[in-house]
Design a protein around this motif. Sequence first.
Motif, PDB file in Angstrom:
ATOM      1  N   PHE A  82      -1.917  -2.811   7.070  1.00 20.74           N
ATOM      2  CA  PHE A  82      -2.419  -3.598   5.944  1.00 20.74           C
ATOM      3  C   PHE A  82      -3.387  -4.698   6.375  1.00 20.74           C
ATOM      4  CE2 PHE A  82       1.297  -2.677   2.804  1.00 20.74           C
ATOM      5  CZ  PHE A  82       0.876  -1.357   2.737  1.00 20.74           C
ATOM      6  N   ALA A  83      -3.300  -5.133   7.626  1.00 21.82           N
ATOM      7  CA  ALA A  83      -4.226  -6.164   8.110  1.00 21.82           C
ATOM      8  C   ALA A  83      -5.668  -5.663   8.101  1.00 21.82           C
ATOM      9  CB  ALA A  83      -3.835  -6.602   9.519  1.00 21.82           C
ATOM     10  N   LEU A  84      -5.860  -4.368   8.013  1.00 20.20           N
ATOM     11  CA  LEU A  84      -7.209  -3.801   7.980  1.00 20.20           C
ATOM     12  C   LEU A  84      -7.865  -3.956   6.610  1.00 20.20           C
ATOM     13  CD1 LEU A  84      -6.494  -0.462   9.903  1.00 20.20           C
ATOM     14  CD2 LEU A  84      -7.566  -2.531  10.825  1.00 20.20           C
ATOM     15  N   ALA A  85      -7.073  -4.298   5.602  1.00 20.68           N
ATOM     16  CA  ALA A  85      -7.607  -4.418   4.237  1.00 20.68           C
ATOM     17  C   ALA A  85      -8.187  -5.805   4.012  1.00 20.68           C
ATOM     18  CB  ALA A  85      -6.507  -4.141   3.220  1.00 20.68           C
ATOM     19  N   ASP A  86      -9.425  -5.864   3.575  1.00 20.59           N
ATOM     20  CA  ASP A  86     -10.050  -7.149   3.273  1.00 20.59           C
ATOM     21  C   ASP A  86      -9.457  -7.777   2.015  1.00 20.59           C
ATOM     22  OD1 ASP A  86     -11.765  -7.036   5.451  1.00 20.59           O
ATOM     23  OD2 ASP A  86     -13.279  -5.909   4.334  1.00 20.59           O
ATOM     24  N   ASP A  87      -9.035  -6.939   1.086  1.00 17.25           N
ATOM     25  CA  ASP A  87      -8.412  -7.441  -0.133  1.00 17.25           C
ATOM     26  C   ASP A  87      -7.185  -6.589  -0.445  1.00 17.25           C
ATOM     27  OD1 ASP A  87     -10.047  -5.265  -0.524  1.00 17.25           O
ATOM     28  OD2 ASP A  87     -10.534  -5.772  -2.598  1.00 17.25           O
ATOM     29  N   HIS A  88      -6.078  -7.263  -0.692  1.00 15.93           N
ATOM     30  CA  HIS A  88      -4.809  -6.570  -0.919  1.00 15.93           C
ATOM     31  C   HIS A  88      -4.129  -7.235  -2.114  1.00 15.93           C
ATOM     32  CE1 HIS A  88      -1.289  -4.265   1.030  1.00 15.93           C
ATOM     33  NE2 HIS A  88      -0.915  -4.601  -0.191  1.00 15.93           N
ATOM     34  N   LEU A  89      -3.897  -6.467  -3.153  1.00 13.69           N
ATOM     35  CA  LEU A  89      -3.289  -6.992  -4.362  1.00 13.69           C
ATOM     36  C   LEU A  89      -1.789  -6.750  -4.369  1.00 13.69           C
ATOM     37  CD1 LEU A  89      -5.825  -5.617  -7.020  1.00 13.69           C
ATOM     38  CD2 LEU A  89      -5.877  -7.819  -5.843  1.00 13.69           C
TER      39      LEU A  89
ATOM     40  N   ASP B  80      -0.507 -13.953   9.772  1.00 11.94           N
ATOM     41  CA  ASP B  80      -1.742 -14.300  10.476  1.00 11.94           C
ATOM     42  C   ASP B  80      -2.942 -14.278   9.536  1.00 11.94           C
ATOM     43  OD1 ASP B  80      -0.349 -14.597  12.871  1.00 11.94           O
ATOM     44  OD2 ASP B  80      -0.584 -12.476  13.388  1.00 11.94           O
ATOM     45  N   GLY B  81      -2.727 -14.792   8.323  1.00 13.91           N
ATOM     46  CA  GLY B  81      -3.825 -14.904   7.368  1.00 13.91           C
ATOM     47  C   GLY B  81      -4.132 -13.652   6.585  1.00 13.91           C
ATOM     48  N   LYS B  82      -3.440 -12.560   6.879  1.00 16.92           N
ATOM     49  CA  LYS B  82      -3.660 -11.294   6.180  1.00 16.92           C
ATOM     50  C   LYS B  82      -2.384 -10.884   5.448  1.00 16.92           C
ATOM     51  CE  LYS B  82      -7.822  -9.612   7.575  1.00 16.92           C
ATOM     52  NZ  LYS B  82      -8.817  -8.931   6.731  1.00 16.92           N
ATOM     53  N   CYS B  83      -2.560 -10.101   4.385  1.00 13.94           N
ATOM     54  CA  CYS B  83      -1.396  -9.595   3.672  1.00 13.94           C
ATOM     55  C   CYS B  83      -0.658  -8.595   4.552  1.00 13.94           C
ATOM     56  CB  CYS B  83      -1.818  -8.929   2.368  1.00 13.94           C
ATOM     57  SG  CYS B  83      -0.427  -8.365   1.372  1.00 13.94           S
ATOM     58  N   GLY B  84       0.631  -8.722   4.618  1.00 15.63           N
ATOM     59  CA  GLY B  84       1.438  -7.807   5.409  1.00 15.63           C
ATOM     60  C   GLY B  84       2.852  -7.779   4.888  1.00 15.63           C
ATOM     61  N   VAL B  85       3.700  -7.052   5.576  1.00 19.05           N
ATOM     62  CA  VAL B  85       5.106  -6.961   5.213  1.00 19.05           C
ATOM     63  C   VAL B  85       5.942  -7.343   6.420  1.00 19.05           C
ATOM     64  CG1 VAL B  85       6.991  -5.418   4.529  1.00 19.05           C
ATOM     65  CG2 VAL B  85       4.741  -5.181   3.450  1.00 19.05           C
TER      66      VAL B  85
ATOM     67  N   ARG C  52      -9.996  -3.688  -9.985  1.00 17.51           N
ATOM     68  CA  ARG C  52     -10.221  -4.813  -9.074  1.00 17.51           C
ATOM     69  C   ARG C  52     -10.919  -4.374  -7.791  1.00 17.51           C
ATOM     70  NH1 ARG C  52      -6.683  -9.201  -9.843  1.00 17.51           N
ATOM     71  NH2 ARG C  52      -7.694 -10.054  -7.985  1.00 17.51           N
ATOM     72  N   LYS C  53     -11.177  -3.058  -7.674  1.00 17.42           N
ATOM     73  CA  LYS C  53     -11.833  -2.494  -6.493  1.00 17.42           C
ATOM     74  C   LYS C  53     -11.113  -2.913  -5.200  1.00 17.42           C
ATOM     75  CE  LYS C  53     -16.478  -1.983  -8.446  1.00 17.42           C
ATOM     76  NZ  LYS C  53     -15.993  -1.961  -9.835  1.00 17.42           N
ATOM     77  N   ALA C  54      -9.806  -2.866  -5.239  1.00 22.89           N
ATOM     78  CA  ALA C  54      -8.991  -3.293  -4.097  1.00 22.89           C
ATOM     79  C   ALA C  54      -8.914  -2.197  -3.042  1.00 22.89           C
ATOM     80  CB  ALA C  54      -7.576  -3.644  -4.562  1.00 22.89           C
ATOM     81  N   ALA C  55      -8.911  -2.621  -1.799  1.00 24.01           N
ATOM     82  CA  ALA C  55      -8.691  -1.670  -0.714  1.00 24.01           C
ATOM     83  C   ALA C  55      -7.246  -1.190  -0.710  1.00 24.01           C
ATOM     84  CB  ALA C  55      -9.028  -2.315   0.631  1.00 24.01           C
ATOM     85  N   ALA C  56      -6.336  -2.087  -1.062  1.00 26.49           N
ATOM     86  CA  ALA C  56      -4.919  -1.748  -1.077  1.00 26.49           C
ATOM     87  C   ALA C  56      -4.203  -2.604  -2.108  1.00 26.49           C
ATOM     88  CB  ALA C  56      -4.295  -1.965   0.306  1.00 26.49           C
ATOM     89  N   ALA C  57      -3.114  -2.075  -2.625  1.00 27.51           N
ATOM     90  CA  ALA C  57      -2.269  -2.820  -3.562  1.00 27.51           C
ATOM     91  C   ALA C  57      -0.831  -2.380  -3.349  1.00 27.51           C
ATOM     92  CB  ALA C  57      -2.698  -2.576  -5.009  1.00 27.51           C
ATOM     93  N   SER C  58       0.100  -3.284  -3.620  1.00 26.01           N
ATOM     94  CA  SER C  58       1.522  -2.983  -3.428  1.00 26.01           C
ATOM     95  C   SER C  58       2.329  -3.466  -4.620  1.00 26.01           C
ATOM     96  CB  SER C  58       2.058  -3.666  -2.161  1.00 26.01           C
ATOM     97  OG  SER C  58       1.396  -3.204  -1.005  1.00 26.01           O
ATOM     98  N   LYS C  59       3.262  -2.633  -5.054  1.00 27.46           N
ATOM     99  CA  LYS C  59       4.237  -3.082  -6.039  1.00 27.46           C
ATOM    100  C   LYS C  59       5.322  -3.874  -5.317  1.00 27.46           C
ATOM    101  CE  LYS C  59       4.005   0.516  -9.624  1.00 27.46           C
ATOM    102  NZ  LYS C  59       4.824   1.431 -10.453  1.00 27.46           N
TER     103      LYS C  59
END
Length: 422
Positions: free
Chosen positions: A313-320, A216-221, A191-198
Amino acid sequence: EGLRLARTGACACVVLAGGQGTRLGFDGPKGCLELEELLSRATLFALLAQRLKRLGELAASSASNTDQQHPLLLVMTSKTNAEATRSYFRDAEYFALDPERVKFFDQATLPALDFVSGDAYDAAFPRVVMASGTEVAVAPDGNGGVYRALKDSGILAECRQQNVAYVHVLSVDNALSKPCDPVFLGYASLRKAAAASKTVTKRDPSEKVGVLARVDGKCGVVEYSELPKELAERRTPDGRLVFRAGNVCNHALSLEFLETAAAVPGQTTALSSWSFHAARKKVPRADPDALTDASAPAAPNAVKLEAFIFDAFALADDHLALEVDRDDDFAPVKNKDGADSPATAVHALLQRGAAWLRAAGAEVRGDCGVEVPAAIALDAADLLSRGGDTTSSEEGEAPLRGVVIDASTAPVLLTTSMLQQK
């Protein structure tokens, strides 16, 4: 794809191992904790290392490659356990891993801050805790220090030189971790992801795990301690928790993402442009008047500041996000007894082994469980292959049909001879 990454050296595993085993009643690095109820008495470090070695073997065999080079193992330690961790690996002869492909690097520390005016903490005028008359009490800066630590140690540049594409970052205290999990890393890579999390589904609103969510619109924890009770308990019309994607500190990060996070202006853990998370902890402190040696407090007496890995994680444009089965992927060792303890982690390991065997067609009698060493099988698919050549078998026949494991009175340590009994 995941095996290709492992075979070509395009992935590495970072183990976050800066913690001590104090809460577990163990005086040493948490990764050196021996799981005494396992028949192998393996430690958390041993389980990870043995799985990584097996992955190297599988990756090599997937392309008839005789070079069984395993992915890089990168262990982040802290000031308190750095030498003990290195010595442990040396004494264990690196668990048969290539010592040249096992690297250690240290996270930074931050001063512990004193409570001011009783229980109140005045962030504008903090006071440091003194460990002695001349020494400031310090603590590791949190797993978010991994970005700068990788850069400052030179390991990030080394990964770039070795064409590492993805780094699998995981915590040392998960007894079911699959380092450089080829399914997970393959998913992120394709998926050419910048980041992914289980993630795993939270057991209940009070479970002490953060949740993956949009911030704030971005993937985070959002940490469990920072999620309002009303949101933690909110449910969908069908009864499921709205915020249920439990964070298990298991992330696939592209090298580009790591380089970006490490280059954020001011991103040193001592002077960060990110917010810190405050936690009240017990910190030995010296009497500032008597100038005596530090003594252990009976109750939390200080604030430790930590950066968390997900702060970036907010720095990642795409996060799976990849939701996984808790029984197959997550058994944390956080407490000495009760939930999330060595006993529950061992139980999870044994039950996972029994489930793998049953899925391959073996008969496992009883419910005491089976310990499946990584040298025999890395996962259920690997165990299936241990059934040998099934090309002449009837369609759908399980390769381990006829194998009987008696775990009715005690756990069993699986051996290769047991798989050949049919």
